[in-house]
Design a protein around this motif. Structure first.
Motif, short mmCIF file in Angstrom:
data_model
loop_
_atom_site.label_atom_id
_atom_site.label_comp_id
_atom_site.label_asym_id
_atom_site.label_seq_id
_atom_site.Cartn_x
_atom_site.Cartn_y
_atom_site.Cartn_z
N PHE A 73 0.84 -1.15 0.11
CA PHE A 73 -0.02 0.13 0.00
C PHE A 73 0.96 1.27 -0.08
O PHE A 73 0.72 1.90 -0.97
CB PHE A 73 -0.98 -0.27 1.27
CG PHE A 73 -1.74 1.44 1.35
CD1 PHE A 73 -2.78 1.54 0.49
CD2 PHE A 73 -1.16 2.13 2.12
CE1 PHE A 73 -3.56 2.84 0.61
CE2 PHE A 73 -2.17 3.35 2.39
CZ PHE A 73 -3.27 3.55 1.71
N ARG A 74 1.79 1.38 0.89
CA ARG A 74 2.60 2.68 1.02
C ARG A 74 3.50 2.80 -0.38
O ARG A 74 3.50 3.92 -0.81
CB ARG A 74 3.45 2.61 2.36
CG ARG A 74 2.91 2.73 3.53
CD ARG A 74 3.73 2.86 4.68
NE ARG A 74 2.91 3.06 5.85
CZ ARG A 74 2.81 2.22 6.56
NH1 ARG A 74 3.25 0.83 6.48
NH2 ARG A 74 2.10 2.46 7.99
N ARG A 75 3.95 1.91 -0.75
CA ARG A 75 4.61 1.73 -2.29
C ARG A 75 3.66 2.17 -3.29
O ARG A 75 3.98 3.39 -4.12
CB ARG A 75 5.46 0.61 -2.53
CG ARG A 75 6.31 0.67 -3.87
CD ARG A 75 7.01 1.65 -3.79
NE ARG A 75 8.25 1.54 -3.13
CZ ARG A 75 9.36 2.29 -2.85
NH1 ARG A 75 9.26 3.41 -3.45
NH2 ARG A 75 10.28 2.10 -1.94
N ARG A 76 2.62 1.77 -3.32
CA ARG A 76 1.65 2.19 -4.29
C ARG A 76 1.17 3.56 -4.32
O ARG A 76 1.16 4.63 -5.00
CB ARG A 76 0.55 1.27 -4.36
CG ARG A 76 0.15 0.11 -5.00
CD ARG A 76 -0.89 -0.64 -4.87
NE ARG A 76 -0.92 -1.88 -5.49
CZ ARG A 76 -1.86 -2.67 -5.63
NH1 ARG A 76 -3.21 -2.28 -5.16
NH2 ARG A 76 -1.65 -4.05 -5.74
N GLU A 77 1.03 3.96 -2.94
CA GLU A 77 0.68 5.52 -2.80
C GLU A 77 1.86 6.37 -3.07
O GLU A 77 1.74 7.60 -3.59
CB GLU A 77 0.21 5.69 -1.23
CG GLU A 77 -1.24 4.99 -1.14
CD GLU A 77 -2.30 6.09 -1.80
OE1 GLU A 77 -2.46 7.10 -1.57
OE2 GLU A 77 -2.94 5.13 -2.83
N ASP A 78 3.08 5.98 -2.62
CA ASP A 78 4.29 7.04 -3.05
C ASP A 78 4.39 7.12 -4.33
O ASP A 78 4.64 8.15 -4.97
CB ASP A 78 5.51 6.34 -2.20
CG ASP A 78 6.67 7.29 -2.53
OD1 ASP A 78 6.70 8.27 -2.08
OD2 ASP A 78 7.52 6.91 -3.14
N TYR A 79 4.17 5.88 -5.22
CA TYR A 79 4.52 6.06 -6.55
C TYR A 79 3.18 6.94 -7.31
O TYR A 79 3.47 7.79 -7.98
CB TYR A 79 4.60 4.57 -7.26
CG TYR A 79 4.00 4.38 -8.57
CD1 TYR A 79 5.07 4.79 -9.47
CD2 TYR A 79 2.99 4.08 -9.00
CE1 TYR A 79 4.78 5.08 -10.72
CE2 TYR A 79 2.62 3.98 -10.27
CZ TYR A 79 3.53 4.49 -11.30
OH TYR A 79 3.32 4.40 -12.34
N ARG A 80 2.08 6.80 -6.85
CA ARG A 80 1.17 7.36 -7.44
C ARG A 80 1.24 8.98 -7.01
O ARG A 80 0.94 9.74 -8.03
CB ARG A 80 -0.51 7.02 -6.71
CG ARG A 80 -1.46 7.61 -7.16
CD ARG A 80 -2.87 7.47 -6.45
NE ARG A 80 -2.91 7.71 -5.16
CZ ARG A 80 -2.84 9.07 -4.78
NH1 ARG A 80 -2.98 9.98 -5.44
NH2 ARG A 80 -2.89 9.07 -3.42
N LYS A 81 1.46 9.36 -5.71
CA LYS A 81 1.72 10.74 -5.46
C LYS A 81 2.95 11.43 -6.09
O LYS A 81 2.67 12.30 -6.54
CB LYS A 81 1.79 10.84 -3.95
CG LYS A 81 0.54 10.63 -3.45
CD LYS A 81 0.83 10.54 -1.61
CE LYS A 81 -0.48 10.22 -0.84
NZ LYS A 81 -0.15 10.19 0.63
#
Length: 133
Positions: free
Chosen positions: A55-63
């Motif tokens: 989740f954190r990696r996906r969110e960091d990538y998206r942001k």
């Protein structure tokens, strides 16, 4: 069609409905490769398929991507940002990035510069960054 794949490439439009240029699409792909290099060098993570990202990696990538490319926000559910990863990540590409870094690395020095974002093998030595072999 570009390397983005037919779906993402066709729907890359700005807020006025104009298609995004091929140069911008190439820059987006290059930034994905740079993001993956950072995962390896800075965070010690091996890039994986999108579905296997936490989740954190996906969110960091998206942001990260949507901050630099606001047109990626112009869709429901962030599908454009997700599609970039899914269309461009391949296990052999991630392995090529990692192999190139290891080949160009002396212990405690991992200088990196992405010269050609479309070729994972085009990473060269420029500045010291620490990575474990």
């Amino acid at each position: 069609m570009t390397d983005m794949g037919p779906v993402a490439s066709v729907y890359f439009e700005d807020e006025h409905g104009h298609p995004v240029s091929d140069d911008v699409k190439k820059e987006v792909r290059g930034d994905l490769v740079a993001y993956m290099v950072d995962m390896i060098v800075i965070d010690g993570e091996i890039p994986t398929s999108y579905k296997d990202l936490g989740f954190r990696r996906r969110e960091d990538y998206r942001k990260t991507m949507e901050a630099k490319y606001p047109f990626l926000r112009l869709c429901e559910g962030h599908w454009k940002t997700r599609q970039i990863w899914m269309s461009n990540w391949k296990e052999d590409k991630a392995a090529a990035i990692l192999d190139t870094i290891k080949k160009n690395t002396k212990r405690d020095q991992t200088p990196i510069e992405i010269i050609d974002s479309d070729d994972a093998a085009a990473i060269s030595v420029t500045k010291p960054v620490t990575v474990s072999p």
